[in-house]
Motif scaffolding. Sequence first.
Motif, PDB file in Angstrom:
ATOM      1  N   PRO A   1       0.851  -1.191  -0.021  1.00 15.04           N
ATOM      2  CA  PRO A   1       0.034  -0.048   0.071  1.00 15.04           C
ATOM      3  C   PRO A   1       0.876   1.244   0.000  1.00 15.04           C
ATOM      4  O   PRO A   1       2.059   1.375   0.561  1.00 15.04           O
ATOM      5  CB  PRO A   1      -0.742  -0.250   1.222  1.00 15.04           C
ATOM      6  CG  PRO A   1       0.249  -1.036   2.250  1.00 15.04           C
ATOM      7  CD  PRO A   1       0.770  -1.701   1.300  1.00 15.04           C
ATOM      8  N   ALA A   2       0.295   2.189  -0.536  1.00 16.97           N
ATOM      9  CA  ALA A   2       1.020   3.626  -0.625  1.00 16.97           C
ATOM     10  C   ALA A   2       0.017   4.671  -1.194  1.00 16.97           C
ATOM     11  O   ALA A   2      -1.009   4.452  -1.634  1.00 16.97           O
ATOM     12  CB  ALA A   2       2.154   3.550  -1.778  1.00 16.97           C
ATOM     13  N   ILE A   3       0.457   5.967  -0.630  1.00 16.87           N
ATOM     14  CA  ILE A   3      -0.478   7.169  -0.912  1.00 16.87           C
ATOM     15  C   ILE A   3       0.337   8.003  -1.689  1.00 16.87           C
ATOM     16  O   ILE A   3       1.167   8.379  -1.375  1.00 16.87           O
ATOM     17  CB  ILE A   3      -1.188   7.731   0.275  1.00 16.87           C
ATOM     18  CG1 ILE A   3      -2.093   6.781   1.265  1.00 16.87           C
ATOM     19  CG2 ILE A   3      -1.949   8.821  -0.153  1.00 16.87           C
ATOM     20  CD1 ILE A   3      -2.190   7.453   2.612  1.00 16.87           C
ATOM     21  N   ILE A   4      -0.328   8.300  -3.050  1.00 19.11           N
ATOM     22  CA  ILE A   4       0.319   9.599  -3.672  1.00 19.11           C
ATOM     23  C   ILE A   4      -0.369  10.815  -3.485  1.00 19.11           C
ATOM     24  O   ILE A   4      -1.645  10.856  -3.798  1.00 19.11           O
ATOM     25  CB  ILE A   4       0.445   9.021  -5.192  1.00 19.11           C
ATOM     26  CG1 ILE A   4       1.020   7.691  -5.507  1.00 19.11           C
ATOM     27  CG2 ILE A   4       1.166  10.094  -6.017  1.00 19.11           C
ATOM     28  CD1 ILE A   4       2.445   7.485  -5.223  1.00 19.11           C
ATOM     29  N   VAL A   5       0.139  11.713  -3.307  1.00 18.50           N
ATOM     30  CA  VAL A   5      -0.204  13.168  -3.254  1.00 18.50           C
ATOM     31  C   VAL A   5       0.183  13.967  -4.263  1.00 18.50           C
ATOM     32  O   VAL A   5       1.472  14.079  -4.384  1.00 18.50           O
ATOM     33  CB  VAL A   5      -0.001  13.652  -1.651  1.00 18.50           C
ATOM     34  CG1 VAL A   5      -0.405  15.007  -1.681  1.00 18.50           C
ATOM     35  CG2 VAL A   5      -0.584  12.777  -0.575  1.00 18.50           C
ATOM     36  N   ALA A   6      -0.731  14.710  -4.930  1.00 12.28           N
ATOM     37  CA  ALA A   6      -0.178  15.573  -6.148  1.00 12.28           C
ATOM     38  C   ALA A   6      -0.935  16.843  -6.157  1.00 12.28           C
ATOM     39  O   ALA A   6      -2.043  16.989  -5.695  1.00 12.28           O
ATOM     40  CB  ALA A   6      -0.367  14.722  -7.393  1.00 12.28           C
ATOM     41  N   ASN A   7      -0.549  17.854  -7.006  1.00 14.72           N
ATOM     42  CA  ASN A   7      -1.381  18.927  -6.919  1.00 14.72           C
ATOM     43  C   ASN A   7      -2.100  18.815  -8.320  1.00 14.72           C
ATOM     44  O   ASN A   7      -1.930  17.845  -9.011  1.00 14.72           O
ATOM     45  CB  ASN A   7      -0.487  20.213  -7.426  1.00 14.72           C
ATOM     46  CG  ASN A   7       0.644  20.027  -8.612  1.00 14.72           C
ATOM     47  OD1 ASN A   7       1.173  18.811  -8.634  1.00 14.72           O
ATOM     48  ND2 ASN A   7       0.982  20.989  -9.355  1.00 14.72           N
ATOM     49  N   HIS A   8      -3.224  19.441  -8.139  1.00 13.46           N
ATOM     50  CA  HIS A   8      -4.358  19.314  -9.038  1.00 13.46           C
ATOM     51  C   HIS A   8      -4.704  20.448  -9.781  1.00 13.46           C
ATOM     52  O   HIS A   8      -5.205  21.263  -9.554  1.00 13.46           O
ATOM     53  CB  HIS A   8      -5.840  18.910  -8.261  1.00 13.46           C
ATOM     54  CG  HIS A   8      -6.701  17.878  -9.045  1.00 13.46           C
ATOM     55  ND1 HIS A   8      -6.301  17.347 -10.251  1.00 13.46           N
ATOM     56  CD2 HIS A   8      -7.916  18.011  -8.839  1.00 13.46           C
ATOM     57  CE1 HIS A   8      -7.415  16.935 -10.749  1.00 13.46           C
ATOM     58  NE2 HIS A   8      -8.322  17.045  -9.735  1.00 13.46           N
ATOM     59  N   ASN A   9      -4.244  20.313 -11.293  1.00 14.45           N
ATOM     60  CA  ASN A   9      -4.758  21.494 -12.207  1.00 14.45           C
ATOM     61  C   ASN A   9      -5.462  21.277 -13.478  1.00 14.45           C
ATOM     62  O   ASN A   9      -5.673  22.075 -14.159  1.00 14.45           O
ATOM     63  CB  ASN A   9      -3.111  21.882 -12.737  1.00 14.45           C
ATOM     64  CG  ASN A   9      -2.188  22.348 -11.592  1.00 14.45           C
ATOM     65  OD1 ASN A   9      -1.038  22.142 -11.656  1.00 14.45           O
ATOM     66  ND2 ASN A   9      -2.624  23.491 -10.694  1.00 14.45           N
ATOM     67  N   SER A  10      -5.553  19.964 -13.593  1.00 19.23           N
ATOM     68  CA  SER A  10      -5.889  19.534 -14.799  1.00 19.23           C
ATOM     69  C   SER A  10      -6.564  18.030 -14.546  1.00 19.23           C
ATOM     70  O   SER A  10      -6.133  17.163 -13.791  1.00 19.23           O
ATOM     71  CB  SER A  10      -5.044  19.371 -16.018  1.00 19.23           C
ATOM     72  OG  SER A  10      -5.485  18.727 -16.871  1.00 19.23           O
ATOM     73  N   HIS A  11      -7.488  17.618 -15.353  1.00 22.42           N
ATOM     74  CA  HIS A  11      -8.041  16.311 -15.575  1.00 22.42           C
ATOM     75  C   HIS A  11      -6.959  15.214 -15.951  1.00 22.42           C
ATOM     76  O   HIS A  11      -7.205  14.086 -15.547  1.00 22.42           O
ATOM     77  CB  HIS A  11      -9.101  15.975 -16.431  1.00 22.42           C
ATOM     78  CG  HIS A  11     -10.539  16.556 -15.852  1.00 22.42           C
ATOM     79  ND1 HIS A  11     -11.072  16.264 -14.702  1.00 22.42           N
ATOM     80  CD2 HIS A  11     -11.431  17.428 -16.681  1.00 22.42           C
ATOM     81  CE1 HIS A  11     -12.151  16.898 -14.458  1.00 22.42           C
ATOM     82  NE2 HIS A  11     -12.488  17.604 -15.475  1.00 22.42           N
ATOM     83  N   LEU A  12      -6.053  15.894 -16.408  1.00 16.81           N
ATOM     84  CA  LEU A  12      -4.819  15.010 -16.914  1.00 16.81           C
ATOM     85  C   LEU A  12      -3.836  14.589 -15.786  1.00 16.81           C
ATOM     86  O   LEU A  12      -3.184  13.604 -15.883  1.00 16.81           O
ATOM     87  CB  LEU A  12      -3.889  15.876 -18.134  1.00 16.81           C
ATOM     88  CG  LEU A  12      -4.717  15.940 -19.494  1.00 16.81           C
ATOM     89  CD1 LEU A  12      -3.864  16.972 -20.043  1.00 16.81           C
ATOM     90  CD2 LEU A  12      -5.080  14.699 -20.044  1.00 16.81           C
ATOM     91  N   ASP A  13      -4.144  15.220 -14.715  1.00 14.68           N
ATOM     92  CA  ASP A  13      -3.067  14.756 -13.482  1.00 14.68           C
ATOM     93  C   ASP A  13      -3.400  13.273 -13.243  1.00 14.68           C
ATOM     94  O   ASP A  13      -2.142  12.623 -13.145  1.00 14.68           O
ATOM     95  CB  ASP A  13      -3.569  15.679 -12.286  1.00 14.68           C
ATOM     96  CG  ASP A  13      -3.338  17.104 -12.361  1.00 14.68           C
ATOM     97  OD1 ASP A  13      -2.635  17.417 -13.105  1.00 14.68           O
ATOM     98  OD2 ASP A  13      -3.990  17.829 -11.873  1.00 14.68           O
ATOM     99  N   THR A  14      -4.447  12.821 -13.113  1.00 10.34           N
ATOM    100  CA  THR A  14      -4.832  11.539 -12.831  1.00 10.34           C
ATOM    101  C   THR A  14      -4.033  10.411 -13.758  1.00 10.34           C
ATOM    102  O   THR A  14      -3.200   9.583 -13.388  1.00 10.34           O
ATOM    103  CB  THR A  14      -6.240  11.109 -12.517  1.00 10.34           C
ATOM    104  OG1 THR A  14      -6.766  12.089 -11.922  1.00 10.34           O
ATOM    105  CG2 THR A  14      -6.643   9.732 -12.077  1.00 10.34           C
ATOM    106  N   LEU A  15      -4.393  10.605 -15.132  1.00 12.46           N
ATOM    107  CA  LEU A  15      -3.656   9.904 -16.231  1.00 12.46           C
ATOM    108  C   LEU A  15      -2.275   9.967 -16.158  1.00 12.46           C
ATOM    109  O   LEU A  15      -1.672   8.944 -16.339  1.00 12.46           O
ATOM    110  CB  LEU A  15      -4.275  10.291 -17.529  1.00 12.46           C
ATOM    111  CG  LEU A  15      -5.779  10.264 -17.723  1.00 12.46           C
ATOM    112  CD1 LEU A  15      -6.314  10.731 -19.043  1.00 12.46           C
ATOM    113  CD2 LEU A  15      -6.396   8.871 -17.219  1.00 12.46           C
ATOM    114  N   ALA A  16      -1.631  11.082 -16.004  1.00 10.18           N
ATOM    115  CA  ALA A  16       0.046  11.219 -16.118  1.00 10.18           C
ATOM    116  C   ALA A  16       0.340  10.491 -14.648  1.00 10.18           C
ATOM    117  O   ALA A  16       1.401   9.831 -15.082  1.00 10.18           O
ATOM    118  CB  ALA A  16      -0.016  12.785 -15.791  1.00 10.18           C
TER     119      ALA A  16
END
Lengths: 313, 213
Positions: B34-49
């Motif tokens: 298990p792991a948690i990735i935390v990212a900044n959110h600017n676009s719908h593409l964030d998830t795909l990237a």
Amino acid sequence: MNWPILPLSIQIAFLSVGILLALSSLISIALVKTRPERNYRELRQRVRTWWFIVGIFALAVLVNRTVSVVLFGFISFLAFKEYLSLIPTRRADHRVLFWAYLAIPIQFYWVWHGWYGMFIIFIPVYMFLLLPMRMILVGETQGFLKAIGTLHWGLMITVFNLSHMAFMLVLPPENNPAGGVAGLLLYLVFLTEINDIAQYVWGKSFGRRKISPKVSPNKTVAGFLGGLLTTTMLAIALAPWLTPLTSGEGAAAGLLIGVAGFVGDVTISALKRDIGVKDSGSLLPGHGGILDRLDSLTYTAPLFFHFAYYLHY
Amino acid sequence: MLRILFYLFIVKPLVLIVLGINARNRHLLPVKGPAIIVANHNSHLDTLALMSLFPLSLASKIRPVAAADYFLRNRLLRWFAMDLIGIIPIERHAAGKNSRLLTPLTEALQNGEILILFPEGSRGEPETLGKLKNGIAHLASECPETPVIPVFFYGLGKSLPKGEIILVPFIVDAFIGEALYWRGSRQAFMEALTESMASLQKLARQNQRESAG
């Protein structure tokens, strides 16, 4: 597939490039083994990427016209994308940039069609007039000149200029009995890359006086002249095998490619300096970005194309 | 199966060919859950990237955590979000206040899955970092052994900003930070996370001179 009619000179050319690369691989492996104290990782990477580039190039040149045009179009797309990712763009121009990207498939469609008149004016005239109009529809005037200037310069360098490589493949092959379909392009790309390498080697060995210390501190007078000499000699020697050029014309082509390759190289260097990056990207391990590899070709491709086109087509 | 095909034929080609991703410190990404990735959110593409940064073998383990009210509002979007992307829907306005809401997340972590969270909430201004919400701290306190890996994206807000439907290709930079763990208190954890994200953002800024205008 045009394998059966592949001229002997083209087969020998690819074989020679293969041998040159195999030698480079052997030398770089030997260097790693014999001098483990020095770091040759980048050299190894560079040679390995060269194999990849030559493989893609062979595919782009040897299969058929559609494959050629699609692959060269894709290379232009990668170069234009790298350019747009480097330069500052205005958020308001989102859709303008989309239209600029659309110019790529359209330009390469003219190439595929062999429609010279349209190919030669589409970006310098039609896109040149259309993109500012699209920007005006957005209505953001702050930074307009800079935005349209940088956008069109990039489109010219990465799409218009590079598409000349693809157009060489659709020129009538009967005008070039020695080299056939691919001869002219092979001649251009081989000489441009050899010129880069020769300038580097001559510069490393004898170079002292810098030509343009502010833009590109590694470029020396000795490197430039040595490269020019090497390229011109090779251009004369290869001309009867790959092109319809006479030896005199071959010498002129060699000088043209040597000088233009140098200018293309320092022009992309100036762009990188201005933006403040060392490499234009990271697509090609050991080389940097795709623009780092195509820099000289952005100048040599259109200049050599029109030189040969004027004389023989 | 559908998710694997989606990953292979949509996510990978879209991110690698249309966009192009330049990831720094890729080795800091987890190789298993298990792991948690935390990212900044600017676009719908964030998830795909983010999904594209993981190998195919982990593709079915990646679970973006997304707002139920947005992604479950119609059947088509629901099918896309649940069956193709594999999101875990949560009620965003209630998250954090009620630990029962985090149950699907802790269960997913127990199953060895990798969660993707955007603690800014909704997509903010391009290439900036909004205030991080506390929900992530609640989750970390429930699962103190789970690594939390911060990722900062630069360039996705240029490709497909909020409110745009036309995607424009740009090469994207991803900066991956060292894994963080629960620090005993919500405040200490949030401070560490914010600081880590801010330093990744600074790296991104140094890397790319800020665009004019």
